[in-house]
Design a protein around this motif. Structure first.
Motif, mmCIF file in Angstrom:
data_model
loop_
_atom_site.group_PDB
_atom_site.id
_atom_site.type_symbol
_atom_site.label_atom_id
_atom_site.label_comp_id
_atom_site.label_asym_id
_atom_site.label_seq_id
_atom_site.Cartn_x
_atom_site.Cartn_y
_atom_site.Cartn_z
ATOM 1 N N ARG A 249 0.837 -1.213 0.000
ATOM 2 C CA ARG A 249 0.000 0.000 0.000
ATOM 3 C C ARG A 249 0.866 1.255 0.000
ATOM 4 O O ARG A 249 0.546 2.251 -0.669
ATOM 5 C CB ARG A 249 -0.935 -0.002 1.210
ATOM 6 N N GLU A 252 2.029 1.673 -3.531
ATOM 7 C CA GLU A 252 0.953 2.171 -4.391
ATOM 8 C C GLU A 252 0.700 3.659 -4.139
ATOM 9 O O GLU A 252 0.486 4.436 -5.078
ATOM 10 C CB GLU A 252 -0.321 1.366 -4.151
ATOM 11 N N ALA A 253 0.723 4.056 -2.859
ATOM 12 C CA ALA A 253 0.525 5.470 -2.518
ATOM 13 C C ALA A 253 1.647 6.327 -3.088
ATOM 14 O O ALA A 253 1.417 7.442 -3.582
ATOM 15 C CB ALA A 253 0.438 5.631 -1.008
ATOM 16 N N ILE A 255 3.400 5.667 -5.793
ATOM 17 C CA ILE A 255 3.219 5.736 -7.246
ATOM 18 C C ILE A 255 2.105 6.740 -7.599
ATOM 19 O O ILE A 255 2.244 7.550 -8.525
ATOM 20 C CB ILE A 255 2.903 4.335 -7.809
ATOM 21 N N LYS A 256 0.994 6.690 -6.838
ATOM 22 C CA LYS A 256 -0.115 7.622 -7.092
ATOM 23 C C LYS A 256 0.313 9.062 -6.876
ATOM 24 O O LYS A 256 -0.062 9.966 -7.636
ATOM 25 C CB LYS A 256 -1.308 7.276 -6.197
ATOM 26 N N GLU A 257 1.099 9.281 -5.830
ATOM 27 C CA GLU A 257 1.576 10.632 -5.557
ATOM 28 C C GLU A 257 2.495 11.111 -6.673
ATOM 29 O O GLU A 257 2.435 12.271 -7.099
ATOM 30 C CB GLU A 257 2.306 10.663 -4.212
ATOM 31 N N GLU A 259 2.340 10.106 -9.777
ATOM 32 C CA GLU A 259 1.462 10.378 -10.926
ATOM 33 C C GLU A 259 0.763 11.732 -10.771
ATOM 34 O O GLU A 259 0.627 12.498 -11.738
ATOM 35 C CB GLU A 259 0.430 9.261 -11.059
ATOM 36 N N ARG A 260 0.310 12.030 -9.551
ATOM 37 C CA ARG A 260 -0.378 13.300 -9.299
ATOM 38 C C ARG A 260 0.553 14.477 -9.543
ATOM 39 O O ARG A 260 0.180 15.468 -10.192
ATOM 40 C CB ARG A 260 -0.912 13.334 -7.867
#
Length: 427
Positions: A249, A252-253, A255-257, A259-260
């Motif tokens: 997790r 994943e967090a 990677i999302k950050e 991407e953002r």
């Protein structure tokens, strides 16, 4: 001169055999240390067995202790056999050295006797002059003069060589005699250990026969023990899976950050946001995500076969893999070390305490080493807390008793998969 050839030959023999003798000596020393370590394990197991057998019913711990003693006695006999083979090689080598020294000594004495006879024939100045003038030419005469000048020195040297060779011969005979006495002592040890093993096998047969007769009575205890251990193993796997999932997790967090931030940057620059297609990451990659975890994982792997035991002294009574007790069968995810009363339990490598659990009144400690985990079971108390870092051989708690016997369960796990601990710890 022949004297020089003899001396060089002796020197070569001495140098070539010294290395072999040193190697054999080191091998015998290592075998002796191994034999002594095995005996300490046998004695520890016997002390624990004596405490638990008096006036009590048969327990699974007692059965495993006797099985471990039989295995250790067999290993000790095997070690004695290795000692005797190594000693036989040393005896053969030393016998050859004695024969060789005897031959060389005989040659030196013959050479010396010839020099004495020559000296007798040329014992006065007239004889020496005649020896020189009898030369065929000036060159030979000069050589005879130099020979006579060095002759006295050679006689002294050869006498010293003879004395030294006699001394070496006597020393080598003493060594050979000591080796033969050591072999006789090993033969007596072997005979004694075989008798001891036969008695222990008889005891094991009696215990197993008792187990077979009253298996219905013991089956419930064995089944209860298996169920408890299986439940503990499931909980430990679940804890490790939770740690892995938490790391997943986090990844994943992250990677999302990323991407953002990339999308925000593209928008600010009036560009199209890049499409990030993250590949699925393996459990190993997740647990080695940071440089620190990758470095710790590599260090743990590089120490395979050299990790210290989780207890300073003890004997393995339960091994990794499938097992059978009577008609009961099961699978062990780790090993069990039988140790001494109130023995300190220690971390086998640098890491961080991931989890401490109290199950059925006993503590369990999980330490993470990058993508590896070590699990310590059956502790009556702990001296560390979750989240703290530990170092190799640092005390983390104290061994608890199981059926009156101090035992510690130990497991090694890589990303949720149990590994055989005995291939990781030092012998």
């Amino acid at each position: 001169m022949k004297l020089n050839k003899l001396f060089l030959s002796l020197l070569f023999i001495a140098l070539s055999t010294t290395a072999f003798a040193q190697q054999t000596s080191n091998e015998l020393k290592a075998l002796k240390q191994k034999k002594e370590a095995i005996e300490r394990q046998i004695e520890l197991a016997q002390r624990n067995l004596n405490k638990t057998t008096s006036g009590k019913k048969l327990t699974l711990s007692q059965i495993n202790t006797i099985k471990a003693q039989v295995r250790l006695m067999q290993e000790k006999i095997s070690t004695i056999n290795s000692e005797m083979r190594s000693l036989d090689n040393q005896i053969t080598e030393n016998t050859g050295k004695v024969h060789n020294l005897q031959t060389r000594l005989s040659d030196l004495k013959k050479e010396y006797a010839g020099m004495i006879r020559f000296a007798q024939r040329n014992r006065n100045s007239y004889d020496k002059m005649m020896f020189i003038f009898a030369a065929k030419d000036f060159n030979q005469g000069y050589k005879r003069i130099k020979y006579l000048q060095q002759f006295g020195q050679y006689r002294k040297k050869q006498a010293a060589y003879i004395q030294g060779t006699e001394k070496d011969l006597n020393n080598q005979i003493s060594v050979l005699d000591r080796d033969l006495k050591n072999k006789l002592s090993l033969l007596k040890q072997q005979e004694s250990e075989k008798s001891r093993l036969d008695r222990k096998k008889s005891e094991q047969a009696a215990v197993l026969n008792n187990l077979s007769k009253d298996e219905r009575k013991y089956r419930q205890d064995i089944q209860k023990n298996r169920q408890q251990q299986a439940a503990i193993d499931r909980q430990m796997k679940a804890e490790i899976n939770r740690i892995i999932e938490a790391e997943r997790r986090k990844e994943e967090a992250r990677i999302k950050e990323a991407e953002r931030l990339a999308a925000a940057k593209a928008k600010a620059e009036g560009k199209v946001a890049p499409v990030v297609s993250a590949k699925p990451r393996t459990t190993s990659q997740i647990l080695r995500n940071s440089p620190e975890d990758a470095k710790l994982s590599d260090a743990f792997e590089n120490n395979k076969g050299n990790l210290p035991w989780p207890v300073a002294s003890g004997v393995i009574t339960t091994h990794f893999g499938p097992y059978t007790v009577g008609t009961a069968r099961g699978q062990n995810d780790g090993v069990v070390y039988q140790t001494s009363e109130n023995a300190s339990v220690r971390a086998v490598f640098n890491g961080k305490v991931s989890k401490i659990r109290n199950i059925l009144g006993k503590y369990i400690v999980i330490i993470r080493h990058g993508e590896y985990f070590t699990i310590y079971q059956n502790l009556k108390n702990v001296s560390v807390s979750e989240g703290t870092s530990v170092t190799t051989k640092q005390a983390i708690g104290t061994a608890a008793n199981n059926d009156g016997t101090p035992e510690v369960g130990f497991q090694i796990n890589r990303g949720g998969i149990p590994l055989p601990p005995e291939s990781w710890v030092a012998r």
